[in-house]
Design a protein around this motif. Structure first.
Motif, short mmCIF file in Angstrom:
data_model
loop_
_atom_site.label_atom_id
_atom_site.label_comp_id
_atom_site.label_asym_id
_atom_site.label_seq_id
_atom_site.Cartn_x
_atom_site.Cartn_y
_atom_site.Cartn_z
N ILE A 168 0.86 -1.17 0.00
CA ILE A 168 0.00 0.00 0.00
C ILE A 168 0.91 1.23 0.00
N PRO A 169 0.69 2.16 -0.92
CA PRO A 169 1.55 3.35 -0.98
C PRO A 169 1.50 4.16 0.32
N ALA A 170 2.63 4.76 0.67
CA ALA A 170 2.68 5.64 1.85
C ALA A 170 1.65 6.75 1.68
N GLY A 171 1.04 7.13 2.78
CA GLY A 171 0.05 8.19 2.74
C GLY A 171 -1.34 7.74 2.35
N CYS A 199 -14.94 -4.71 12.75
CA CYS A 199 -15.13 -4.24 11.39
C CYS A 199 -13.80 -4.25 10.66
N VAL A 200 -13.86 -3.88 9.42
CA VAL A 200 -12.66 -3.80 8.59
C VAL A 200 -12.49 -2.36 8.12
N GLU A 201 -11.31 -2.08 7.64
CA GLU A 201 -11.01 -0.78 7.04
C GLU A 201 -10.66 -1.02 5.58
N VAL A 202 -10.94 -0.04 4.75
CA VAL A 202 -10.60 -0.14 3.34
C VAL A 202 -9.78 1.08 2.92
N ALA A 203 -8.93 0.85 1.94
CA ALA A 203 -8.18 1.92 1.29
C ALA A 203 -8.33 1.66 -0.21
N ALA A 204 -8.76 2.67 -0.94
CA ALA A 204 -9.07 2.46 -2.36
C ALA A 204 -8.30 3.41 -3.26
N ARG A 234 -7.71 1.61 -9.19
CA ARG A 234 -7.60 0.22 -9.66
C ARG A 234 -7.71 -0.84 -8.59
N LEU A 235 -7.32 -0.50 -7.35
CA LEU A 235 -7.24 -1.51 -6.29
C LEU A 235 -7.98 -1.08 -5.03
N VAL A 236 -8.41 -2.08 -4.26
CA VAL A 236 -9.01 -1.86 -2.94
C VAL A 236 -8.31 -2.79 -1.97
N ALA A 237 -7.80 -2.23 -0.89
CA ALA A 237 -7.15 -3.03 0.15
C ALA A 237 -8.08 -3.08 1.36
N GLY A 281 -1.41 -6.55 10.80
CA GLY A 281 -1.46 -7.96 10.44
C GLY A 281 -1.57 -8.23 8.95
N GLY A 282 -1.40 -7.21 8.14
CA GLY A 282 -1.47 -7.39 6.70
C GLY A 282 -2.83 -6.96 6.16
N HIS A 283 -2.97 -7.09 4.87
CA HIS A 283 -4.19 -6.67 4.21
C HIS A 283 -4.44 -7.55 2.99
N LEU A 284 -5.66 -7.55 2.55
CA LEU A 284 -6.08 -8.25 1.35
C LEU A 284 -6.28 -7.20 0.27
N THR A 285 -5.68 -7.39 -0.89
CA THR A 285 -5.81 -6.44 -1.98
C THR A 285 -6.57 -7.09 -3.12
N LEU A 286 -7.60 -6.39 -3.58
CA LEU A 286 -8.42 -6.87 -4.69
C LEU A 286 -8.46 -5.82 -5.79
N THR A 287 -8.73 -6.27 -7.00
CA THR A 287 -8.98 -5.29 -8.05
C THR A 287 -10.28 -4.58 -7.73
N ARG A 288 -10.44 -3.40 -8.25
CA ARG A 288 -11.67 -2.64 -8.02
C ARG A 288 -12.88 -3.44 -8.50
N SER A 289 -12.79 -4.10 -9.63
CA SER A 289 -13.93 -4.87 -10.15
C SER A 289 -14.26 -6.06 -9.26
N ALA A 290 -13.25 -6.72 -8.70
CA ALA A 290 -13.50 -7.85 -7.80
C ALA A 290 -14.16 -7.37 -6.51
#
Length: 69
Positions: A6-9, A24-29, A32-35, A44-53
């Protein structure tokens, strides 16, 4: 599904429907991508998906929620 740094900032946000109980969860979008990460375990890490997924996932959850109502 990808493991992508995930890019800084990057701004993480919690759902507006969050109850404030930490379950709950947090998202960063980006365009192209959503984490997604666990609010209680931010390091503990994150799951990254494409925006369409991610959009398909949300559509499925909304459909299932309608069936529960």
């Amino acid at each position: 599904m990808m493991s992508t740094p995930i890019p800084a900032g990057t701004t993480w946000r919690t759902s507006t429907r969050s109850q404030g109980n930490g379950a709950c969860v947090e998202v960063a979008a980006s365009s192209r991508l959503v984490a997604v990460r666990d609010t209680k375990n931010r390091n503990g890490g994150h799951l990254t998906l494409t925006r369409s997924a991610f959009d398909a996932f949300l559509d499925t959850m909304r459909e299932r929620a309608q069936h529960l109502s």
